[in-house]
Scaffold this active site. Structure first.
Site, PDB file in Angstrom:
ATOM      1  N   ASN A  99       0.783  -1.173   0.361  1.00 40.47           N
ATOM      2  CA  ASN A  99      -0.059   0.011   0.657  1.00 40.47           C
ATOM      3  C   ASN A  99       0.895   0.923  -0.083  1.00 40.47           C
ATOM      4  O   ASN A  99       2.272   0.983   0.866  1.00 40.47           O
ATOM      5  CB  ASN A  99      -0.873   0.272   1.450  1.00 40.47           C
ATOM      6  CG  ASN A  99      -2.185  -1.071   1.239  1.00 40.47           C
ATOM      7  OD1 ASN A  99      -1.902  -1.854   0.147  1.00 40.47           O
ATOM      8  ND2 ASN A  99      -2.551  -0.828   1.947  1.00 40.47           N
ATOM      9  N   GLY A 100       0.251   1.885  -0.735  1.00 35.84           N
ATOM     10  CA  GLY A 100       1.220   3.582  -0.470  1.00 35.84           C
ATOM     11  C   GLY A 100       2.174   3.680  -2.550  1.00 35.84           C
ATOM     12  O   GLY A 100       1.170   2.916  -2.887  1.00 35.84           O
ATOM     13  N   LYS A 607     -12.127   4.240   1.381  1.00 43.95           N
ATOM     14  CA  LYS A 607     -12.914   4.239   2.325  1.00 43.95           C
ATOM     15  C   LYS A 607     -12.014   5.181   3.285  1.00 43.95           C
ATOM     16  O   LYS A 607     -11.828   6.005   3.596  1.00 43.95           O
ATOM     17  CB  LYS A 607     -12.759   3.106   3.482  1.00 43.95           C
ATOM     18  CG  LYS A 607     -13.856   3.364   5.465  1.00 43.95           C
ATOM     19  CD  LYS A 607     -14.939   4.678   4.719  1.00 43.95           C
ATOM     20  CE  LYS A 607     -15.343   4.811   6.136  1.00 43.95           C
ATOM     21  NZ  LYS A 607     -16.525   5.548   6.136  1.00 43.95           N
TER      22      LYS A 607
END
Length: 612
Positions: A99-100, A607
């Site tokens: 992630n990132g 989200k």
């Protein structure tokens, strides 16, 4: 945004990973995949939903006690099987989920190509996988752990990663910088996730990784250090999450469930903070800093999206009741400005998840400037809650729907408590008005339940406007931010273009859009702005616009003027946002459902926005 799960232990990893990926679906994603160690390193990934991945894996060798999984929200490269995670290094030594964003990935990729590496995707993550393999191949003494450390030392950007090495079969390596990771502790097993929702059913004891932390997980061993190889002390936290919060129950969608939960979550937010007979407000998380807050010369409130709208409501309250200058900033803009802040300023950051990348960057900038940094957050143990000097939790519970509903009203409730507490401390509010407001706040949950009883009526209104192409939302005073929030909800989940405006600004542009095809939602309860907003409604009707008016209970004045009326109970103007937003949420929900939209997982949205 992207979601990570991982497992190492004695159980079969695949069912745990799939269960975790399904619990991460609410974050928004376009593809999913898993990697499993079972003698070899097997990777399965597929564009689309997790159920598509399950069908793809059916009949394959998905055994193994160690594995990682991922749901991807595209940043580098379009949604495709090739760009889905996990990614493997060129020679298959490593598999990684990430992630990132690796900001210098193109430079790293160019260097790796000169060393003979080839790439099969467009992603920055595959670059990191190959960079790890590059260091791993340099020397026989370089372990997988060392290779990960060396690779991360070359990376510019944000990451939360989980890494498997084909040659080190009883090991799972995770690291974070700027993107959240949590490790769950079991009996001879460990669970990894980007938030606690996938692991709550397996453990109540977790370790939240901080920036630059790296954990090496084996079945009976947990080593925590930083990427410079220095040991880091282990802090174990208790996870307070009810499994039922992740289930829809009798509701068709999580969003509808969460709209209906708002009377309870508002009550949970102020319960224990309002003293008997409403004599005082206690915000335990701020007790040790409140004297500094009371002496502040200015408050700067920072948020993104829905949290920014909550901040706008707080601006009205704090300036009216606490008589203190307030500025409201988008975190994404604040972090790149050169703001003038000092020790007499309070910076209040709002984030449902506590992991919003821009908000965390703003937090760190404000702290560097010497301001008192406070947080309002829904997730215990989040980065925001750990890095602010003090703060308040909203107690909204897990919010699964991507479009925020109960988190918004919980934030507004906390901000109301904060404003009233500060006003009373400073002596800028009369005892009578303070008592009236606190008493009325305690009555909001029951008034909210009354609004929910009108759900079927609101659904009928939605049927009339479900085919609209555009929509305009108008409000004044405390209800201008509610108009913004109502428009945001509609565009998020129904894909109808909607804009919110201060009603007094209508003649400065938006009125040009008004015709007989345009629904105009006007938030118009009886308050000091009522006559002004009635004039705005008349201007819309004069141009054949269709008016949906949110009015105070028993107000017959607009029945002939508006096309549709939705009533809400009367309240103090400062508390009206907590009520007026509920019919706007329901209106957006029903329009989206009638249009066949996926309200819980709207397209292109995530989200928790953990990357820029």
């Amino acid at each position: 945004m992207c979601g990570i799960v991982g497992y190492i232990g004695n159980k079969e990893a695949y069912p745990i990973l799939i269960s975790g990926l399904k619990k991460l679906e609410y974050r928004g994603y376009d593809s999913a995949g898993v990697a499993l160690l079972n003698g070899s390193l097997n990777v399965f990934k597929k564009m689309g939903k997790v159920v598509g991945l399950e069908n793809f894996v059916a009949g394959e060798n998905a055994g193994g006690n160690v594995g990682i999984g991922h749901t991807r929200w595209a940043t580098h490269g379009e949604p495709s099987d090739a760009n889905a995670h996990p990614h493997q290094s060129m020679n298959g030594h490593f598999s990684i989920v990430h992630n990132g964003i690796i900001e210098n990935y193109m430079q790293l990729k160019t260097d790796l190509i000169t060393h003979g590496f080839q790439f099969s995707s467009e992603t920055d993550t595959e670059v990191l996988a190959n960079l790890i393999e590059y260091f791993y191949n340099q020397n026989e003494e370089v372990s997988a752990e060392m290779a990960v450390q060396l690779a991360l030392s070359k990376v510019v950007g944000a990451y939360g990663i989980a890494v498997l090495c084909r040659d080190e079969k009883d090991k799972l390596i995770v690291a974070r910088k700027g993107s959240p990771l949590v490790v769950g502790l079991g009996n001879g097993e460990y669970f990894v996730a980007s938030d606690a929702s996938p692991i709550a059913e397996f453990t109540s004891h977790v370790v939240y990784l901080n920036d630059n932390d790296m954990a090496i997980l084996q079945k009976n061993n947990f080593t925590l250090k930083n990427i410079e190889n220095s040991p880091v002390s282990l802090t174990i936290s208790n996870l307070d999450m009810k499994i039922g919060e992740m289930e829809k129950g009798d509701f068709e969608h999580f969003m509808l469930k969460e709209i209906y939960e708002q009377p309870q979550t508002i009550e949970e937010t102020f319960k224990g903070r309002l003293k008997p007979e409403y004599s005082d407000i206690v915000l335990g998380g701020l007790l040790h800093v409140f004297p500094r807050v009371a002496e502040a010369e200015r408050i700067v409130i920072i948020g993104c999206g829905t949290s920014w709208h909550a901040a706008l409501i707080a601006e009205y309250m704090l300036e009216e009741f606490a008589q203190i200058p307030v500025e409201v900033e988008y975190a994404s803009e604040f972090r790149y400005r050169k703001p003038v802040l000092g020790k007499k300023d309070v910076v209040l950051l709002i984030s449902q998840s506590g992991e919003t990348a821009d908000t965390l960057a703003a937090l760190r900038l404000a702290r560097e400037k010497g301001a008192l940094v406070l947080g309002i957050c829904n997730v215990v143990g989040s980065t925001l809650s750990r890095e602010t000097e003090a703060g308040v939790y909203t107690h909204a519970g897990v919010e699964v729907g991507v479009a925020s509903t109960k988190a918004f009203t919980a934030q507004v409730t906390v901000l109301t408590l904060f404003a009233l507490k500060l006003a009373k401390t400073k002596g800028t509010i009369s005892s009578a008005e303070y008592s009236e407001l606190v008493k009325e706040l305690a009555e909001i949950p029951e008034k909210g339940r009354t609004i929910l009883q009108n759900n079927e009526q609101i659904k009928k209104v939605a049927e009339k406007y479900k085919d609209a192409v555009n929509a305009l939302y108008l409000g004044r005073g405390y209800l201008f931010p509610v108009a913004l929030e109502g428009a945001l909800k509609l565009k998020e989940i129904s894909y109808i273009h909607a804009e919110g405006y201060a009603a007094g600004e209508m003649k400065h542009g938006p009125i040009a859009l008004v015709d007989d095809n345009l629904p105009v939602v006007v938030v118009a309860p009886r308050d000091v702005w009522y006559e002004k907003i009635v004039s705005n409604i008349q201007e819309v009707k004069a141009r054949m616009g269709n008016v949906i008016a949110i009015v105070s209970e028993g107000d017959d004045g607009l029945k002939e003027l508006a096309n549709d009326i939705i009533e809400i109970p009367r309240s103090h103007p400062a508390l009206a946002p907590l009520l007026a937003v509920i019919p706007l949420q329901l209106l957006a929900y029903h329009i989206a459902v009638l249009r066949g939209c996926n309200v819980d997982q709207p397209r292109n949205l995530a989200k928790s926005v953990t990357v820029e």
